[in-house]
Design an enzyme around this catalytic site. Structure first.
Site, PDB file in Angstrom:
ATOM      1  N   GLU A  41       9.733   2.531  -0.491  1.00  0.00           N
ATOM      2  CA  GLU A  41       9.950   0.889  -0.608  1.00  0.00           C
ATOM      3  C   GLU A  41       9.976   0.367  -2.262  1.00  0.00           C
ATOM      4  OE1 GLU A  41       7.184   2.501   0.185  1.00  0.00           O
ATOM      5  OE2 GLU A  41       5.570   1.557  -0.790  1.00  0.00           O
TER       6      GLU A  41
ATOM      7  N   CYS B 259       3.475   7.164   3.062  1.00  0.00           N
ATOM      8  CA  CYS B 259       2.368   7.655   2.375  1.00  0.00           C
ATOM      9  C   CYS B 259       1.230   7.839   3.395  1.00  0.00           C
ATOM     10  CB  CYS B 259       1.941   6.783   1.240  1.00  0.00           C
ATOM     11  SG  CYS B 259       0.578   7.199   0.053  1.00  0.00           S
TER      12      CYS B 259
ATOM     13  N   HIS C 199       6.708   6.986  -1.769  1.00  0.00           N
ATOM     14  CA  HIS C 199       6.813   5.248  -1.613  1.00  0.00           C
ATOM     15  C   HIS C 199       8.350   4.778  -1.820  1.00  0.00           C
ATOM     16  CE1 HIS C 199       2.872   3.894  -0.807  1.00  0.00           C
ATOM     17  NE2 HIS C 199       2.354   4.959  -1.566  1.00  0.00           N
TER      18      HIS C 199
END
Ligand code: MN
Length: 581
Positions: free
Chosen positions: A214, A109, A212
């Site tokens: 994660e 990001c 994202h």
């Protein structure tokens, strides 16, 4: 040790008691991928980026606020979001340093935007205002919801990790990459053309992703591959930092120099038994490839077709010292091939053996190809070419059938993917290959235990080992280390040195293989450490150790007696785990 992944941490606000923070999902994803997260706060102290990065093997640039537009030469747009100048400065410095040093780096990001700005690209300050047909990239759905697709380019790092083609991702950004920095390749785009991933093809691992990942790892394991890719690249890098001391050079009352290295002891069953430094340290086999190159000669049918004797086979599998006995064997075999030394591409080289060198000089003759330490191997390769019905010319080229056979055999014996074998050219002109030390040790363990090999390699391995152990004087020469160790061990340990500080050993009675590398490419501590390490494993001792004293404990003498000496300090650490890749 787990690869350390540095994650720069920003501050939530500018107040005096503000805390540095990193999103918990970044830390979890790095841990789940096998890495050790190390937070790198964007402080105001005098810490330099190179100091911070010295302690890590990879860098993860996390999400956050907007990059100040002045950093890519623009004035602030009215829709610009919150900016954190200290964090911008810190992360741009870390990114530039990491890219310059080839340190594995993943930007997520804000991270992809930092990478782009660090390397000279620009950003959309606000997609909605500046890209009229943009879809919604600031989703209002939960973090795990994948609100828009991206198209991933084939043949890219990202495709290798998560697959090429369409992939749905989450989206929490109002900014994006605008002008792509020079040298970067866009490898994923959203349907509106917004850059969702980019990478530097010239670096081992430099990847930016706009989504994202994660937040997606917990629900969709495919996204963990991105973090595993970073951790694997960091592990490969970290190997160079984890050497252990093999030996100290003492002069008088103190240590004058230190030599470091790596090593592995592996069973023929594929278990890493002992380690030293990084058993996964990747280096080239050089002349330690010769027993496998000799196996390929046998498997070509040449050993039978040309009645290659056991003595000749030992010379083919060895690095001879150029004595008369060695050159006579090579010349005899060349004659049976109806070739002469002009067919050998290794070129002429003086004998390694001092007496042979003196004798040659006194005779007034020049050194020839026959004296080259690799002339046996080259002659074996010529025999293999003839047996295979392949051209003799060009036998050293990587795509020649003989070299392709060696490469395939080596990959099978070491248990690695042939396509992943990295290649170089040895000093004598034929290809050499890179392997992790633990894979070299595995290959030697299996060499000494032919029944552990696939059926078609058993006979070749058995004959090579038998020849080397029964004729140690042909493997190197009188007064040389490999010959002396095979002899002193009573034929229980097979030894083969390679250039640049490599030693590989096979211990057939235990089904073990050992590989030891002096990291600086020298050999000053290699043999002392190897012998000390064999003693630690109860493979050497008593009279055998005494016979090897000049290698075990080298002393440099001057007119007044001993000046300096090498003291081995290396010790194996028990490992007891399966081999790595
Ligand atoms: Mn998006």
């Amino acid at each position: 040790m787990r690869p350390r992944i540095g994650i720069p941490a920003g501050r939530a606000d500018a107040s005096a008691d503000a805390a540095f923070h990193v999103g918990a999902d970044y830390v979890r994803a790095v841990e789940a991928a096998g890495g050790l997260p190390v937070l790198l706060p964007a402080g105001e102290g005098p810490v330099l980026p190179e100091e911070a990065l010295r302690g890590v093997d990879g860098l993860l640039l996390a999400g956050g606020g907007d990059v100040a537009p002045g950093l890519y030469g623009e004035q602030p747009h009215p829709r610009l979001g919150p900016v954190e100048p200290d964090r911008d400065r810190w992360e741009l410095a870390l990114a530039r340093r990491a890219l310059a040093a080839g340190l594995p780096v993943l930007g997520i990001c804000r991270g992809i935007q930092v990478l782009n700005v660090a390397d000279g690209g620009t950003l959309y300050q606000d997609l909605e205002a500046q890209l009229p047909d943009a879809l919604q990239h600031a989703q209002k759905a939960p973090r795990w919801h994948r609100s828009h697709p991206v198209r991933i380019e084939p043949e890219s790092l990202l495709a290798r990790l998560v697959g090429a083609g369409e992939l749905a991702v989450n989206s929490f950004h109002h900014q994006a990459v605008r002008e792509v920095a020079p040298g970067w390749r866009v490898t994923a785009v959203a349907p509106d053309g917004v850059v969702e991933a980019m990478e530097r093809p010239d670096l081992p691992f430099a990847l930016g992703i706009q989504f994202h990942a994660e937040n997606l790892v917990a629900r969709e394991p495919r996204f963990l591959r991105i973090f595993q890719g970073l951790v694997e690249a960091a592990a490969a890098r970290g190997r160079h930092a984890e050497a252990e001391v093999l030996g100290e050079v003492w002069r008088g009352e103190s240590v004058e120099s230190v030599h470091r290295g790596h090593g592995a002891v592996v069973s023929a069953g594929g278990e890493l038994l002992y380690e030293l430094g990084q058993p996964g340290f990747v280096t080239s086999l050089r002349s330690a490839a010769k027993p496998f190159q000799a196996m390929a000669v046998i498997e070509s049918g040449a050993a039978d077709e040309f009645a290659i004797s056991e003595l000749e086979l030992a010379v083919i599998a060895g690095s001879h010292s150029g004595t008369r006995a060695h050159t006579a064997l090579v010349e005899g075999l060349l004659g049976r091939l109806r070739l002469d030394r002009s067919a050998l591409v290794c070129g002429p080289r003086p004998p390694l053996d001092a007496a042979a060198r003196r004798e040659l000089a006194l005779s007034g003759e020049s050194p020839t190809e026959l004296h080259h330490t690799c002339s046996g191997k080259h002659t074996g390769m010529l025999a293999a070419a003839l047996a295979m019905g392949a051209p003799v010319d060009g036998y050293a080229a990587p795509d020649h059938p003989v070299q392709r056979a060696v490469r395939r055999l080596l990959a099978e014996v070491a248990g690695v993917d042939e396509a992943a074998l990295k290649q170089g050219t040895d000093g004598c002109g034929v290809p050499t290959w890179y392997l992790p030390l633990e894979r070299m040790a595995y290959a030697y363990a299996r060499l000494g235990r032919p029944q552990s090999l696939p059926e078609d390699h058993r006979a070749g391995a058995g004959r090579v080992v038998h020849a080397m152990l029964n004729h140690p004087e042909m493997v190197e020469g009188p007064g040389e280390f490999d010959t002396a160790l095979i002899q002193a061990s009573g034929g229980r340990i097979l030894a083969k040195t390679g250039a640049e500080g490599l030693l590989c050993l096979a211990v057939p009675e235990r089904g073990w293989g050992l590989a030891l590398k002096e990291e600086d490419g020298e050999r000053r501590a290699l043999y002392p450490a190897a012998l000390a390490l064999l003693e630690q494993l109860d493979l050497l001792g008593g009279r055998a150790a005494e016979q090897l004293e000049r290698w075990r404990h080298p002393v440099q003498r001057g007119g007044q007696g001993a000046l300096s000496e090498v003291r081995p300090v290396a010790r194996w650490t028990p490992a007891a785990r399966p081999l790595g890749g």
